[in-house]
Motif scaffolding. Structure first.
Motif, mmCIF file in Angstrom:
data_model
loop_
_atom_site.group_PDB
_atom_site.id
_atom_site.type_symbol
_atom_site.label_atom_id
_atom_site.label_comp_id
_atom_site.label_asym_id
_atom_site.label_seq_id
_atom_site.Cartn_x
_atom_site.Cartn_y
_atom_site.Cartn_z
ATOM 1 N N THR A 71 3.741 6.437 2.864
ATOM 2 C CA THR A 71 4.371 5.459 3.765
ATOM 3 C C THR A 71 4.597 4.102 3.122
ATOM 4 O OG1 THR A 71 2.211 4.752 4.617
ATOM 5 C CG2 THR A 71 3.303 6.577 5.761
ATOM 6 N N GLY A 72 4.031 3.885 1.913
ATOM 7 C CA GLY A 72 4.136 2.571 1.282
ATOM 8 C C GLY A 72 3.415 1.498 2.071
ATOM 9 N N ARG A 73 2.316 1.851 2.701
ATOM 10 C CA ARG A 73 1.620 0.957 3.624
ATOM 11 C C ARG A 73 1.298 -0.402 3.023
ATOM 12 N NH1 ARG A 73 -3.815 2.073 7.247
ATOM 13 N NH2 ARG A 73 -4.332 -0.122 7.600
ATOM 14 N N PHE A 74 0.822 -0.417 1.779
ATOM 15 C CA PHE A 74 0.375 -1.686 1.205
ATOM 16 C C PHE A 74 1.434 -2.344 0.318
ATOM 17 C CE2 PHE A 74 -3.601 0.528 2.188
ATOM 18 C CZ PHE A 74 -4.274 -0.462 2.877
ATOM 19 N N GLY A 75 2.495 -1.616 0.012
ATOM 20 C CA GLY A 75 3.541 -2.207 -0.815
ATOM 21 C C GLY A 75 3.125 -2.442 -2.252
ATOM 22 N N ARG A 76 2.077 -1.781 -2.704
ATOM 23 C CA ARG A 76 1.609 -1.911 -4.083
ATOM 24 C C ARG A 76 0.889 -0.618 -4.458
ATOM 25 N NH1 ARG A 76 -1.348 -5.319 -0.755
ATOM 26 N NH2 ARG A 76 -3.621 -4.968 -0.642
ATOM 27 N N PRO A 77 0.705 -0.373 -5.747
ATOM 28 C CA PRO A 77 0.033 0.870 -6.148
ATOM 29 C C PRO A 77 -1.388 0.945 -5.600
ATOM 30 C CG PRO A 77 1.093 -0.188 -8.026
ATOM 31 C CD PRO A 77 1.148 -1.169 -6.901
#
Length: 560
Positions: A21-27
């Motif tokens: 979902t790309g929840r945190f927008g970072r790896p």
């Protein structure tokens, strides 16, 4: 020996969803955050494998961060021990970080909370603050200093930082809710005065952050995605989330708790382990009886075995005690497939082969690995007229199911010959000191050309070429199942196992071991898995630590 694929668990499922979902927008970014106030132990292995494993499997990062906010208990020697242990386990941190490097940033965040009316300086003493918190069934009471203005609080905070006040004169507290159902949220302490030099920062600071203040904010500063903690930090999740939110971090990390490792007959409290060291119950943090990684390594366990064990016990939401037998299974299973076999006699009894030529020594060939291990190699084993066998492998009046050596009985010497006991020699006290036997030269290699069979096979060492050794037999350190859970007022050290270490001097081992480097691992046939002690062994005076024993079928029969 290692698992092909990581086992699924509720944390891994959440991280998979985060990535999808790309929840945190970072790896994916995790961390192993020990406090450098002791050596890491078996419980830390579970956290290390979890955090580094998730970062590896999802193409992310894992930091090694030292939560070093208490100058009184922390030391660089613990930092170095933790770095060495993480490397030994097979992991390379993406960054080596320290909470103490964030002191300036944390102080700026504290000032921001004060300006926003979210924190205040409390001048009550420790006992007054504790009483004011209330109980789980009754609300707390506001501090008389809770109404200080932001300007007054900011002035006091900066004077605390400047060193104007003694220890305990003031603390900085979050202004949340003194009636909160979670007692952690009843205006928790954020900063305290402590005039003590820090092992890294020296005397630069005299106000230090509390763990709850530093931990979550350090995670947020580093861009951690999921902060993985054990269940005892569950109540701290509310303050964790409050702080990272109030400090203004976008997409801040979230905390997830899992059950810590609980192992039978073992303490994993650093405070208790420190007591064992300081009071001399063990020889140090790397005593092979200790559950520290340093002690486990000195005992001969491999990093692969620890990783396999940690992956096998898995990650769960609910506490459960792991059987010591489970841990030993993974240690034994790993060593069985990698270490060479050798012969060693721990309690020597002399055997004289009366029909073997005096002064003759022949070299027999023995495989280094059994047929079911996919490794090859052999070694020469000297054979002579006088041998050492285990005293327990002889009985003058054997019971049923004892198939070893006895008067008139024939047994096989492993990789050598059949021998028959003809005479028993005793001293004045009636102790057996020597067995006089005959050997059958036609049975070289351990088989009889006429097809006759013997029921017993025993190991041995040539008396003419044997190497004297010290053997340290380690057992569980505690005699009770759960030494962490003792009645109030009772000292847990009273449950130490008096037989946790038995030192055997005068053991006899194959001469081939003389040339092996310290730290070499072996299976001593029919005895157990051992490692030559890297600190105390010498070429002509080796010391061997027992890693884990073998199952002894005769011991089971004897106990039935």
């Amino acid at each position: 020996m290692s698992h092909d694929a990581p086992r699924s668990n509720f944390i891994r499922d959440l991280v998979e969803e985060d990535v999808a979902t790309g929840r945190f927008g970072r790896p994916v970014t995790t961390r192993f955050p020990p406090e450098p106030n002791g050596y890491p132990h078996l419980g830390h292995v579970k956290s290390i494998v979890l955090n580094f494993g998730l970062a590896r499997d999802f193409g992310g990062r894992c930091n090694l961060r030292f939560d070093d906010t208490n100058p009184v208990t922390e030391d660089m020697k613990y930092v170095e021990a933790m770095k060495a242990d993480v490397r030994w386990l097979g992991y390379a941190p993406d960054a080596e970080l320290y909470a103490s490097d964030y002191f300036e940033r944390l102080f700026e965040i504290a000032e921001g909370l004060v300006r926003d009316g979210k924190a205040y300086v409390d001048s009550q003493n420790e006992e007054q603050i504790r009483e004011g918190r209330g109980t789980v069934t009754s609300a707390g009471t506001d501090s008389p200093y809770r109404g200080r203005s932001p300007e007054e609080n900011l002035d006091l905070l900066r004077r605390m930082r400047a060193g104007e006040f003694p220890d305990g004169a003031h603390v900085l507290r979050a202004k949340i809710d003194m009636a909160h159902p979670n007692m952690v949220m009843r205006d928790p302490l954020l900063l305290r005065i402590r005039h003590a030099p820090h092992y890294r920062r020296g005397s630069e600071w005299c106000v230090y952050p509390l763990y709850d203040f530093a931990h979550g904010l350090s995670d947020a500063i580093e861009g951690i995605t999921r902060s993985l903690c054990t269940l005892e930090f569950k109540d701290g999740r509310d303050i964790y989330e409050w702080l990272v939110r109030e400090a203004g971090f976008e997409r801040p990390p979230t905390q997830i708790e899992f059950a810590r490792l609980e192992l039978e007959y073992t303490v994993l409290s650093k405070r208790k382990l420190l007591r064992l060291v300081n009071e001399g119950h063990v020889s140090g943090w790397d005593d092979p009886r200790m559950p520290t990684i340093a002690g486990i390594r000195r005992r001969g366990v491999t990093p692969e075995a620890l990783r396999n064990f940690a992956e096998a016990i898995g990650v769960a939401r609910k506490p459960a005690r792991t059987e010591l037998a489970t841990y030993e299974h993974y240690v034994r299973d790993d060593l069985n497939m990698r270490v060479p076999r050798r012969m060693a006699v721990l309690k020597p009894l002399k055997v004289v082969l009366t029909n073997y030529p005096e002064g003759q020594v022949e070299e027999l060939e023995a495989p280094s690995y059994p047929h079911d291990v996919p490794l090859e190699g052999s070694r020469p084993v000297p054979f002579s007229r006088e041998l050492w066998i285990e005293r327990d492998d002889f009985m003058e009046e054997p019971p049923k199911k004892f198939f070893r050596l006895a008067p008139g009985r024939e047994v096989r010497l492993r990789y050598a010959y059949f021998i028959t006991c003809q005479e028993v020699v005793k001293d004045a006290d009636g102790t057996v000191v020597e067995l006089r036997c005959t050997y059958d030269p036609a049975t070289r290699g351990g088989d009889a050309p006429d097809g006759r069979k013997v029921q017993g096979t025993i190991h041995w060492v040539s008396a003419a070429r044997a190497l004297d050794a010290e053997v340290r037999l380690y057992e569980r350190l505690f005699s009770v199942l759960d030494p962490e859970d003792v009645p109030e007022g009772e000292d847990f050290t009273k449950h130490l196992n008096p037989d946790s270490l038995v030192v055997v001097r005068g053991a006899k081992v194959e001469p081939s071991l003389r040339d092996d480097p310290p730290g070499s691992r072996y299976q001593f046939e029919r005895t157990g898995y051992f490692v030559s002690d890297a600190e105390d062994s010498r070429p002509d005076a080796p010391v061997f630590n027992r890693t884990v024993g073998l199952r002894d079928s005769w011991a089971k029969v004897k106990g039935s």
